[in-house]
Design a protein around this motif. Structure first.
Motif, PDB file in Angstrom:
ATOM      1  N   LYS A 241       0.808  -1.223   0.000  1.00 49.06           N
ATOM      2  CA  LYS A 241       0.000   0.000   0.000  1.00 49.06           C
ATOM      3  C   LYS A 241       0.841   1.273   0.000  1.00 49.06           C
ATOM      4  CE  LYS A 241      -2.243  -1.713   3.572  1.00 49.06           C
ATOM      5  NZ  LYS A 241      -2.074  -3.181   3.480  1.00 49.06           N
ATOM      6  N   GLY A 242       2.021   1.221   0.599  1.00 45.56           N
ATOM      7  CA  GLY A 242       2.836   2.424   0.714  1.00 45.56           C
ATOM      8  C   GLY A 242       3.987   2.498  -0.258  1.00 45.56           C
ATOM      9  N   GLY A 243       4.266   1.396  -0.950  1.00 40.91           N
ATOM     10  CA  GLY A 243       5.358   1.383  -1.917  1.00 40.91           C
ATOM     11  C   GLY A 243       4.917   1.911  -3.269  1.00 40.91           C
TER      12      GLY A 243
ATOM     13  N   PHE B 220      -3.133  -6.709  -7.641  1.00 45.69           N
ATOM     14  CA  PHE B 220      -3.564  -7.489  -6.487  1.00 45.69           C
ATOM     15  C   PHE B 220      -4.869  -8.226  -6.761  1.00 45.69           C
ATOM     16  CE2 PHE B 220      -1.181  -3.782  -5.101  1.00 45.69           C
ATOM     17  CZ  PHE B 220      -0.209  -4.358  -4.303  1.00 45.69           C
ATOM     18  N   VAL B 221      -4.895  -9.486  -6.330  1.00 48.62           N
ATOM     19  CA  VAL B 221      -6.123 -10.279  -6.337  1.00 48.62           C
ATOM     20  C   VAL B 221      -6.344 -10.747  -4.904  1.00 48.62           C
ATOM     21  CG1 VAL B 221      -7.334 -12.295  -7.221  1.00 48.62           C
ATOM     22  CG2 VAL B 221      -5.751 -11.040  -8.713  1.00 48.62           C
TER      23      VAL B 221
ATOM     24  N   GLN C 149     -10.967  -7.405   8.453  1.00 50.75           N
ATOM     25  CA  GLN C 149      -9.567  -7.170   8.093  1.00 50.75           C
ATOM     26  C   GLN C 149      -9.376  -7.209   6.580  1.00 50.75           C
ATOM     27  OE1 GLN C 149      -8.087 -10.287  10.799  1.00 50.75           O
ATOM     28  NE2 GLN C 149      -6.746  -8.739  11.693  1.00 50.75           N
ATOM     29  N   ALA C 150     -10.024  -8.161   5.927  1.00 48.24           N
ATOM     30  CA  ALA C 150      -9.908  -8.250   4.471  1.00 48.24           C
ATOM     31  C   ALA C 150     -10.523  -7.027   3.798  1.00 48.24           C
ATOM     32  CB  ALA C 150     -10.586  -9.528   3.972  1.00 48.24           C
ATOM     33  N   LEU C 151     -11.736  -6.668   4.213  1.00 50.52           N
ATOM     34  CA  LEU C 151     -12.404  -5.518   3.607  1.00 50.52           C
ATOM     35  C   LEU C 151     -11.665  -4.220   3.915  1.00 50.52           C
ATOM     36  CD1 LEU C 151     -16.153  -6.406   4.323  1.00 50.52           C
ATOM     37  CD2 LEU C 151     -14.841  -6.789   2.225  1.00 50.52           C
ATOM     38  N   GLY C 152     -11.126  -4.113   5.132  1.00 53.14           N
ATOM     39  CA  GLY C 152     -10.362  -2.920   5.488  1.00 53.14           C
ATOM     40  C   GLY C 152      -9.092  -2.803   4.674  1.00 53.14           C
ATOM     41  N   ASP C 153      -8.402  -3.923   4.498  1.00 55.48           N
ATOM     42  CA  ASP C 153      -7.188  -3.932   3.678  1.00 55.48           C
ATOM     43  C   ASP C 153      -7.517  -3.537   2.244  1.00 55.48           C
ATOM     44  OD1 ASP C 153      -4.451  -4.446   3.061  1.00 55.48           O
ATOM     45  OD2 ASP C 153      -4.994  -6.431   2.321  1.00 55.48           O
ATOM     46  N   PHE C 154      -8.601  -4.093   1.715  1.00 57.53           N
ATOM     47  CA  PHE C 154      -8.994  -3.774   0.340  1.00 57.53           C
ATOM     48  C   PHE C 154      -9.376  -2.301   0.216  1.00 57.53           C
ATOM     49  CE2 PHE C 154     -11.754  -3.810  -3.409  1.00 57.53           C
ATOM     50  CZ  PHE C 154     -10.970  -4.538  -4.290  1.00 57.53           C
TER      51      PHE C 154
ATOM     52  N   ARG D 245      -4.438   1.492  -5.916  1.00 61.67           N
ATOM     53  CA  ARG D 245      -3.785   0.274  -6.373  1.00 61.67           C
ATOM     54  C   ARG D 245      -4.706  -0.494  -7.318  1.00 61.67           C
ATOM     55  NH1 ARG D 245       0.174   2.978  -4.798  1.00 61.67           N
ATOM     56  NH2 ARG D 245       1.565   2.166  -3.195  1.00 61.67           N
ATOM     57  N   ARG D 246      -4.100  -1.281  -8.185  1.00 63.76           N
ATOM     58  CA  ARG D 246      -4.855  -2.120  -9.119  1.00 63.76           C
ATOM     59  C   ARG D 246      -5.265  -3.392  -8.381  1.00 63.76           C
ATOM     60  NH1 ARG D 246      -0.084  -2.278 -13.316  1.00 63.76           N
ATOM     61  NH2 ARG D 246       1.021  -1.752 -11.384  1.00 63.76           N
TER      62      ARG D 246
END
Length: 280
Positions: free
Chosen positions: A205-207, A213-214, A240-245, A253-254
């Motif tokens: 996310k920061g790079g 990403f899938v 956690q998954a939804l927050g990360d997405f 991000r793609r």
């Protein structure tokens, strides 16, 4: 830099010029991969060889790479001891968990496509871009092909699996990553969530914007309530998954998310078929 773990060693032609190979050899033991490593060197790939006199030298390697990370961060003007994007994911996760606790459900999402038990989600901009490439009536398979087709030279593919880390699940994910490496010549990463969030999650996310990403999610067949809270352990993992997405999307991000439903292994098999074109 993105560490690539558990990707099997391929032929020199499988790799672009963006790879650095690090080989650790234990003194006195034969290395079955030495021939393949020599081929990489002859082909002009960057290879660093480190000799270990004893198995306990692995501890020294931890120190070496921790120092290398700090030095690399200084050269790049990056604070290697900070993780703002990991914290952003935590904030998003807490917000989603609180929403679930109040409403008994997560915010509704409109799928981009559904096919054979698989449901694909993406933000509006990504959905529009994928449909431009695959067609407005495209199914999950065509949209995934368009998504993987966004890989450019120097990019990498990351499969972010919020699934149980089992040998069966890993085997399917490994086949998918190697198929994409063979077809696109890019680096590939497989991470099981939420554990990867505190390692490669910050870089994703920061790079630089070089990742495609899938994210892969599924229903939890076995779930338990958390005492004193209005949600379950499965709901926390989903948050956690939804927050990360959500943060991946906020960082432009793609990324797409594929939900497998209840049949996790069957869903992975169908996903592999769509990504790799292999018969089921």
């Amino acid at each position: 830099m993105i560490p690539i773990v558990d990707e099997s060693l391929g032929a020199p032609g499988d790799y672009g010029a963006d790879r650095l190979f690090v080989v650790m050899r234990l003194s006195g033991e034969s290395d079955p991969a030495s021939g393949a490593i020599d081929e990489l060197v002859v082909a002009g790939h960057s290879v660093v060889e480190l000799g270990l006199e004893d198995r306990h030298d692995v501890g020294a390697e931890f120190v070496r790479w921790e120092v290398a990370t700090a030095v690399c961060g200084a050269v790049l003007s990056v604070n290697p001891f900070d993780q703002p994007d990991v914290e952003a994911s935590k904030v998003a996760t807490r917000e989603l968990a609180e929403t679930y606790e109040r409403a008994g459900a997560f915010p509704a999402e409109a799928p981009v496509a559904a096919q054979d038990g698989l449901t694909l989600y993406a933000d509006a901009d990504t959905a529009e871009a994928l449909k431009e490439g695959a067609g407005p009536a495209a199914g999950v398979g065509e949209l995934l092909a368009a998504h993987v087709g966004r890989l450019r030279e120097g990019d990498y593919l990351a499969l972010l699996a919020y699934l149980d880390m089992t040998p069966e699940h890993l085997a399917v994910l490994q086949r998918m990553r190697h198929a994409v490496r063979a077809s696109h010549g890019v680096a590939t990463s497989v991470g099981f969530g939420p554990r990867f969030l505190h390692s490669t999650g910050q870089a994703f996310k920061g790079g630089p914007d070089t990742g495609v990403f899938v994210q892969i999610t599924a229903d939890d067949p076995n779930d338990l309530p958390i005492p004193g809270r209005g949600y379950t352990f499965g709901a926390v993992k989903t948050a956690q998954a939804l927050g990360d997405f959500r943060v991946l999307v906020a960082r432009h991000r793609r990324a797409v998310r594929v939900h497998l439903g209840h049949d996790v292994l069957g869903g992975l098999d169908r996903l592999e078929h769509l990504v790799c074109g292999t018969p089921r």
